[in-house]
Each structure stands twice: as C-alpha cells, then as structure tokens.
Write an enzyme that holds these catalytic residues in place. Structure first.
Site, PDB file in Angstrom:
ATOM      1  N   ASP A   1      57.476   6.503  55.089  1.00 24.87           N
ATOM      2  CA  ASP A   1      57.932   7.883  54.929  1.00 24.87           C
ATOM      3  C   ASP A   1      58.134   8.221  53.452  1.00 24.87           C
ATOM      4  O   ASP A   1      57.811   9.331  53.005  1.00 24.87           O
ATOM      5  CB  ASP A   1      59.238   8.105  55.688  1.00 24.87           C
TER       6      ASP A   1
ATOM      7  N   GLU B   1      48.672  10.313  57.692  1.00 23.64           N
ATOM      8  CA  GLU B   1      48.586  10.103  56.242  1.00 23.64           C
ATOM      9  C   GLU B   1      47.516  10.979  55.604  1.00 23.64           C
ATOM     10  O   GLU B   1      47.124  10.761  54.458  1.00 23.64           O
ATOM     11  CB  GLU B   1      48.306   8.628  55.937  1.00 23.64           C
TER      12      GLU B   1
ATOM     13  N   ASP C   1      43.007  11.243  52.322  1.00 25.67           N
ATOM     14  CA  ASP C   1      43.582  10.195  53.164  1.00 25.67           C
ATOM     15  C   ASP C   1      44.111   9.078  52.269  1.00 25.67           C
ATOM     16  O   ASP C   1      43.407   8.599  51.367  1.00 25.67           O
ATOM     17  CB  ASP C   1      42.519   9.641  54.115  1.00 25.67           C
ATOM     18  N   ILE C   2      45.373   8.689  52.493  1.00 28.08           N
ATOM     19  CA  ILE C   2      45.953   7.583  51.725  1.00 28.08           C
ATOM     20  C   ILE C   2      45.307   6.275  52.180  1.00 28.08           C
ATOM     21  O   ILE C   2      45.293   5.958  53.379  1.00 28.08           O
ATOM     22  CB  ILE C   2      47.480   7.514  51.909  1.00 28.08           C
TER      23      ILE C   2
END
Length: 286
Positions: A174, A200, A157-158
C-alpha cells in the site's frame, strides 16, 4: 414565502400580532362594506355596527388562537432543526416561527448538498492513493471541452509488484502504491489527469500532447524513479512499464485498448520501459 416577506413590515418581531392584523383586516372587510353602504344610503344603524364589530373582533381572536395552535408543531420542528448535535437544548430563536423553520430547512439543504458532494468525490477518487479511480478518470475525460479532447493516454504497471506484497507484506504494498501515485501526480502538468486504473496499474491522460512529448515525460519519470527509488524488492529498484497511445478525440476506449497492447509489449520486452502503439496498434519500443 413572498407574502410573508411582503408583510414583514407589520409587527416584524411578532408573528402573532402580524397574523392578528391580517385576520382583522380580512374579517372586517364585510363590515367596512356594510358601513360604507349604510353611510351612502342613510340606513346606518349604530347598534348593528357595534354588535357586528364586537363579533368580528371576537372571531378574529378565535381565528388567531386556532392558527397559533396549528403552528405549534411547526414551532417544535423549528426548534429541532435549530438544535446542533451534542447540544443539551435547542438554540435560542433568532426570529419568529417561520424564520426558524426556513433557516432549519436551509441548514438541512446545505448539509444534504455537502453529503452528496462527499459521495461524489468518494465515487471518483481512489481512497488509498488520493488520485482519481477508473470511474473518475473516464468522467474527467468526458467532461473535457471539445478543444481539449485530444492528446495521449498511457497505461502504467509497477514491475513485479506481486513480489512486494508476497515478500514485504500488504502494508508495504500500500505504501508503494501511494508513493508511486504521488510521484506520478507531482511530475505531470496540472492539465493532465492521473488515475489508479486498478491494482498496481495507473493511467495518465496527457492533454494536448503529441506522442514524443508524452513519451519523453514518461521516460523522465522512469529515470527519476531509478535515481530516487520509491522502494526495493530483492535488492532491485521498483520500476514500471508503460504503454502509450495517441488519442484524437474519438472513443477513448480505443486509445486505452491500444495503450494496453503497448503495455503488454513493454512487459514482454523486459519491463522497465515505455512502448508506443503504432498506427496499426502494434507497439514500438525504444
């Protein structure tokens, strides 16, 4: 089609003459039998033979004309199938009617197969990042041979990605997603599988890897992201958190659930780290 190919040596450039030859032989079989019987019994009448021959020739011609008329719609269909988009006129014929029709059907089949392949790719690929989507990831796992159905799965996960969208706009969001997917794909082996899991979140399958190898690979990617950031938000380098679980070939959903639990622990522990799921599905973080 087999009969058509078998008779191609008879007038190969003219279907009408070939039809005439076939019809002539077929319609004259009774006449030939009559001539043979008459010659054997001595009852052959020349006038009757001539009359019957003329009648069968006329019948053959009439049959040929009727067949040609019946084939006219097929001829038109062959011209349509041979026409390319944007052409002002159909392409010149490369053979007779059946050859044109067969070639047109083959072309339509090839185009249909290509369209089906494109739809299959679209169904399994994330259009933004170019990596597999969730469906493609699971399909790739299911397609593995028995000897490769083991390794490790990771969910990634970002960190603080919502701030990227809120503060810098969705276009930048994006770009970050595409850049991150490219970074992941370029840092794993060809045997591994990278996918955008959703939003994400990303997933990686490390084929035939033990947890230490997969954990080291994720730590190496994290260090590279710190050295060469894909972006910054509020002056902070965009990092990621990851949860890792081993997979021994059973239902992959169980390994993914364990990796998801480890990812949750990584976030709770402060993010920007990799946590591994233990045997009891509780995560251990370095």
């Amino acid at each position: 089609m087999q009969f058509y190919l078998a008779t191609s040596f008879i007038f190969p450039r003219s279907l009408r003459l070939r039809l005439f030859a076939v019809c002539f032989v077929a319609t004259h079989l009774p006449l030939l039998c009559y001539i043979g019987w008459g010659a054997a019994t001595g009852r052959l009448a020349l006038a009757e033979v001539v009359t019957l021959t003329l009648a069968t020739v006329a019948g053959t011609g009439l049959a040929l004309y009727g067949i040609g008329a019946l084939l006219t719609p097929i001829h038109a269909l062959a011209d349509t199938l041979n026409a390319q988009p944007g052409d002002s006129a159909p392409l010149p014929r490369v053979g007779d009617v059946i050859q044109n029709l067969y070639a047109g059907v083959q072309r339509a089949a090839v185009l249909t197969r290509a369209q089906i392949d494109d739809l299959a790719v679209a169904a399994h690929e994330d259009p933004l990042t170019g990596v597999a989507n969730r469906r493609g990831f699971l399909a790739g796992i299911e397609a593995l041979p028995a000897g490769q159905r083991k390794g490790c799965v990771a969910l990634i996960d970002i960190d603080f990605f919502k701030q990227v969208n809120d503060l810098m706009g969705h276009d930048e969001g994006d770009r970050v997603l595409a850049a991150f997917a490219d970074r992941l794909a370029s840092q794993v082996r060809r045997a591994d599988l990278v996918a955008r899991w959703g939003g994400e979140e990303f997933a990686i399958f490390f084929c035939n890897s033990v947890e230490e190898e997969a954990s080291w690979a994720l730590a190496r990617i994290a260090e590279q992201v710190r050295r060469e950031p894909i972006g910054r938000v509020n002056g902070r380098i965009i990092s990621f958190s990851a949860g890792l679980s081993r997979w021994s070939g059973g239902p992959v959903e169980e390994a993914l659930a364990a990796a998801d639990g480890a990812l949750y622990d990584a976030k709770q522990a402060g993010r920007d780290r990799v946590c591994r799921a233990g045997a009891s599905l509780s995560a251990t973080c370095p």
